[in-house]
Design a protein around this motif. Structure first.
Motif, PDB file in Angstrom:
ATOM      1  N   GLY A  47       0.833  -1.187   0.000  1.00  0.00           N
ATOM      2  CA  GLY A  47       0.000   0.000   0.000  1.00  0.00           C
ATOM      3  C   GLY A  47       0.871   1.240   0.000  1.00  0.00           C
ATOM      4  O   GLY A  47       1.720   1.388   0.871  1.00  0.00           O
ATOM      5  N   VAL A  48       0.680   2.124  -0.967  1.00  0.00           N
ATOM      6  CA  VAL A  48       1.513   3.313  -1.117  1.00  0.00           C
ATOM      7  C   VAL A  48       0.823   4.537  -0.522  1.00  0.00           C
ATOM      8  O   VAL A  48       1.418   5.275   0.257  1.00  0.00           O
ATOM      9  CB  VAL A  48       1.824   3.544  -2.608  1.00  0.00           C
ATOM     10  CG1 VAL A  48       2.539   4.868  -2.804  1.00  0.00           C
ATOM     11  CG2 VAL A  48       2.647   2.402  -3.171  1.00  0.00           C
ATOM     12  N   ALA A  49      -0.427   4.755  -0.917  1.00  0.00           N
ATOM     13  CA  ALA A  49      -1.165   5.927  -0.456  1.00  0.00           C
ATOM     14  C   ALA A  49      -2.650   5.635  -0.545  1.00  0.00           C
ATOM     15  O   ALA A  49      -3.106   5.042  -1.529  1.00  0.00           O
ATOM     16  CB  ALA A  49      -0.821   7.151  -1.316  1.00  0.00           C
ATOM     17  N   CYS A  50      -3.389   6.065   0.452  1.00  0.00           N
ATOM     18  CA  CYS A  50      -4.826   5.859   0.472  1.00  0.00           C
ATOM     19  C   CYS A  50      -5.537   7.124   0.895  1.00  0.00           C
ATOM     20  O   CYS A  50      -4.970   7.956   1.613  1.00  0.00           O
ATOM     21  CB  CYS A  50      -5.190   4.698   1.410  1.00  0.00           C
ATOM     22  SG  CYS A  50      -4.659   3.089   0.797  1.00  0.00           S
ATOM     23  N   GLY A  61       5.663   4.991   4.668  1.00  0.00           N
ATOM     24  CA  GLY A  61       6.811   5.799   5.054  1.00  0.00           C
ATOM     25  C   GLY A  61       7.799   6.032   3.926  1.00  0.00           C
ATOM     26  O   GLY A  61       8.449   7.086   3.854  1.00  0.00           O
ATOM     27  N   SER A  62       7.904   5.064   3.008  1.00  0.00           N
ATOM     28  CA  SER A  62       8.878   5.164   1.920  1.00  0.00           C
ATOM     29  C   SER A  62       8.536   6.242   0.895  1.00  0.00           C
ATOM     30  O   SER A  62       9.398   6.641   0.107  1.00  0.00           O
ATOM     31  CB  SER A  62       8.995   3.811   1.214  1.00  0.00           C
ATOM     32  OG  SER A  62       7.736   3.402   0.719  1.00  0.00           O
ATOM     33  N   VAL A  63       7.281   6.721   0.896  1.00  0.00           N
ATOM     34  CA  VAL A  63       6.876   7.714  -0.113  1.00  0.00           C
ATOM     35  C   VAL A  63       6.407   9.026   0.516  1.00  0.00           C
ATOM     36  O   VAL A  63       6.184  10.005  -0.208  1.00  0.00           O
ATOM     37  CB  VAL A  63       5.755   7.166  -1.024  1.00  0.00           C
ATOM     38  CG1 VAL A  63       6.169   5.834  -1.632  1.00  0.00           C
ATOM     39  CG2 VAL A  63       4.424   7.053  -0.308  1.00  0.00           C
ATOM     40  N   GLU A  64       6.258   9.062   1.832  1.00  0.00           N
ATOM     41  CA  GLU A  64       5.746  10.270   2.478  1.00  0.00           C
ATOM     42  C   GLU A  64       6.654  11.453   2.194  1.00  0.00           C
ATOM     43  O   GLU A  64       7.878  11.347   2.276  1.00  0.00           O
ATOM     44  CB  GLU A  64       5.604  10.060   3.977  1.00  0.00           C
ATOM     45  CG  GLU A  64       4.801  11.133   4.676  1.00  0.00           C
ATOM     46  CD  GLU A  64       4.116  10.611   5.926  1.00  0.00           C
ATOM     47  OE1 GLU A  64       4.541   9.556   6.440  1.00  0.00           O
ATOM     48  OE2 GLU A  64       3.156  11.260   6.378  1.00  0.00           O
ATOM     49  N   GLY A  65       6.044  12.577   1.810  1.00  0.00           N
ATOM     50  CA  GLY A  65       6.805  13.765   1.449  1.00  0.00           C
ATOM     51  C   GLY A  65       7.139  13.841  -0.031  1.00  0.00           C
ATOM     52  O   GLY A  65       7.524  14.911  -0.528  1.00  0.00           O
ATOM     53  N   ASN A  76     -14.885  11.533 -11.056  1.00  0.00           N
ATOM     54  CA  ASN A  76     -14.852  10.105 -10.690  1.00  0.00           C
ATOM     55  C   ASN A  76     -13.446   9.535 -10.846  1.00  0.00           C
ATOM     56  O   ASN A  76     -13.261   8.409 -11.345  1.00  0.00           O
ATOM     57  CB  ASN A  76     -15.843   9.315 -11.549  1.00  0.00           C
ATOM     58  CG  ASN A  76     -16.646   8.315 -10.716  1.00  0.00           C
ATOM     59  OD1 ASN A  76     -16.875   8.522  -9.522  1.00  0.00           O
ATOM     60  ND2 ASN A  76     -17.087   7.236 -11.347  1.00  0.00           N
ATOM     61  N   THR A  77     -12.458  10.316 -10.393  1.00  0.00           N
ATOM     62  CA  THR A  77     -11.059   9.969 -10.636  1.00  0.00           C
ATOM     63  C   THR A  77     -10.210  10.242  -9.402  1.00  0.00           C
ATOM     64  O   THR A  77     -10.454  11.195  -8.658  1.00  0.00           O
ATOM     65  CB  THR A  77     -10.509  10.785 -11.826  1.00  0.00           C
ATOM     66  OG1 THR A  77     -11.299  10.502 -12.993  1.00  0.00           O
ATOM     67  CG2 THR A  77      -9.059  10.416 -12.120  1.00  0.00           C
ATOM     68  N   MET A  78      -9.215   9.377  -9.199  1.00  0.00           N
ATOM     69  CA  MET A  78      -8.221   9.572  -8.148  1.00  0.00           C
ATOM     70  C   MET A  78      -6.863   9.755  -8.821  1.00  0.00           C
ATOM     71  O   MET A  78      -6.644   9.228  -9.918  1.00  0.00           O
ATOM     72  CB  MET A  78      -8.173   8.334  -7.233  1.00  0.00           C
ATOM     73  CG  MET A  78      -7.076   8.370  -6.186  1.00  0.00           C
ATOM     74  SD  MET A  78      -7.019   6.911  -5.134  1.00  0.00           S
ATOM     75  CE  MET A  78      -6.598   5.632  -6.304  1.00  0.00           C
ATOM     76  N   TYR A  79      -5.967  10.477  -8.158  1.00  0.00           N
ATOM     77  CA  TYR A  79      -4.653  10.751  -8.724  1.00  0.00           C
ATOM     78  C   TYR A  79      -3.552  10.390  -7.729  1.00  0.00           C
ATOM     79  O   TYR A  79      -3.766  10.357  -6.520  1.00  0.00           O
ATOM     80  CB  TYR A  79      -4.527  12.241  -9.079  1.00  0.00           C
ATOM     81  CG  TYR A  79      -5.590  12.737 -10.018  1.00  0.00           C
ATOM     82  CD1 TYR A  79      -6.719  13.407  -9.526  1.00  0.00           C
ATOM     83  CD2 TYR A  79      -5.487  12.546 -11.390  1.00  0.00           C
ATOM     84  CE1 TYR A  79      -7.713  13.856 -10.374  1.00  0.00           C
ATOM     85  CE2 TYR A  79      -6.477  13.001 -12.253  1.00  0.00           C
ATOM     86  CZ  TYR A  79      -7.584  13.646 -11.747  1.00  0.00           C
ATOM     87  OH  TYR A  79      -8.560  14.095 -12.600  1.00  0.00           O
ATOM     88  N   LEU A  80      -2.359  10.155  -8.272  1.00  0.00           N
ATOM     89  CA  LEU A  80      -1.171  10.008  -7.447  1.00  0.00           C
ATOM     90  C   LEU A  80      -0.062  10.818  -8.099  1.00  0.00           C
ATOM     91  O   LEU A  80       0.433  10.454  -9.173  1.00  0.00           O
ATOM     92  CB  LEU A  80      -0.745   8.543  -7.315  1.00  0.00           C
ATOM     93  CG  LEU A  80       0.441   8.303  -6.381  1.00  0.00           C
ATOM     94  CD1 LEU A  80       0.046   8.618  -4.931  1.00  0.00           C
ATOM     95  CD2 LEU A  80       0.948   6.867  -6.495  1.00  0.00           C
ATOM     96  N   GLN A  81       0.286  11.933  -7.471  1.00  0.00           N
ATOM     97  CA  GLN A  81       1.407  12.754  -7.934  1.00  0.00           C
ATOM     98  C   GLN A  81       2.667  12.214  -7.289  1.00  0.00           C
ATOM     99  O   GLN A  81       2.774  12.187  -6.062  1.00  0.00           O
ATOM    100  CB  GLN A  81       1.194  14.222  -7.557  1.00  0.00           C
ATOM    101  CG  GLN A  81       2.337  15.136  -7.950  1.00  0.00           C
ATOM    102  CD  GLN A  81       2.496  15.260  -9.451  1.00  0.00           C
ATOM    103  OE1 GLN A  81       1.519  15.375 -10.176  1.00  0.00           O
ATOM    104  NE2 GLN A  81       3.737  15.234  -9.927  1.00  0.00           N
ATOM    105  N   MET A  82       3.616  11.818  -8.112  1.00  0.00           N
ATOM    106  CA  MET A  82       4.855  11.225  -7.622  1.00  0.00           C
ATOM    107  C   MET A  82       6.016  12.120  -8.013  1.00  0.00           C
ATOM    108  O   MET A  82       6.277  12.309  -9.210  1.00  0.00           O
ATOM    109  CB  MET A  82       5.038   9.820  -8.212  1.00  0.00           C
ATOM    110  CG  MET A  82       3.867   8.881  -7.943  1.00  0.00           C
ATOM    111  SD  MET A  82       4.155   7.206  -8.531  1.00  0.00           S
ATOM    112  CE  MET A  82       4.208   7.476 -10.292  1.00  0.00           C
TER     113      MET A  82
END
Length: 131
Positions: A47-50, A61-65, A76-82
């Protein structure tokens, strides 16, 4: 047909950014908590982000920040900005939706650690971070 479909993966160099999208069809995301999971060959999904229906978030913890999860219920869309991607972020990223009754942080964190318990799961998009 009820489904979620990811897009936006690709090959990038370390330090660069990508934005993933997860579009739902056949149902409204208004009532669903959502999550991004990633998996590398031979390992369990992580699990990366929810994000809850009210916008509460949980990050590994590995992706926070570096990563930011958001949702646009009107689309009707979710995003993940990396941002500031690292080689160890290389994986297949899958989005998922779950009809949670309670959305306190501990419940959201538990949901984010239970990929196979999600109500709907996409097929994934590959993110490859390499120089």
């Amino acid at each position: 047909q009820l489904q979620v479909v990811e897009s936006g993966g690709g090959l990038v160099q370390p330090g660069e950014s990508l934005r993933l999208s997860c579009a739902a069809s056949g149902f409204s995301l208004d009532y669903y908590s959502m999550g991004w999971f990633r998996q590398v060959s031979g390992k369990d999904p992580e699990g990366v982000a929810c994000i809850s229906t009210s916008g509460g978030t949980y990050y590994a913890g590995s992706v926070e920040g570096r990563f930011t999860v958001s949702r646009d219920n009107a689309r009707n869309t979710m995003y993940l900005q990396m941002n500031n991607l690292k080689p160890e972020d290389t994986a297949v990223y899958t989005c998922a939706a779950d009809l949670l009754g309670l959305e306190d942080l501990s419940t959201l964190r538990a949901m984010c650690r239970n990929f196979y318990g999600m109500d709907y799961r996409g097929k994934g998009t590959l993110v490859n971070v390499s120089s």
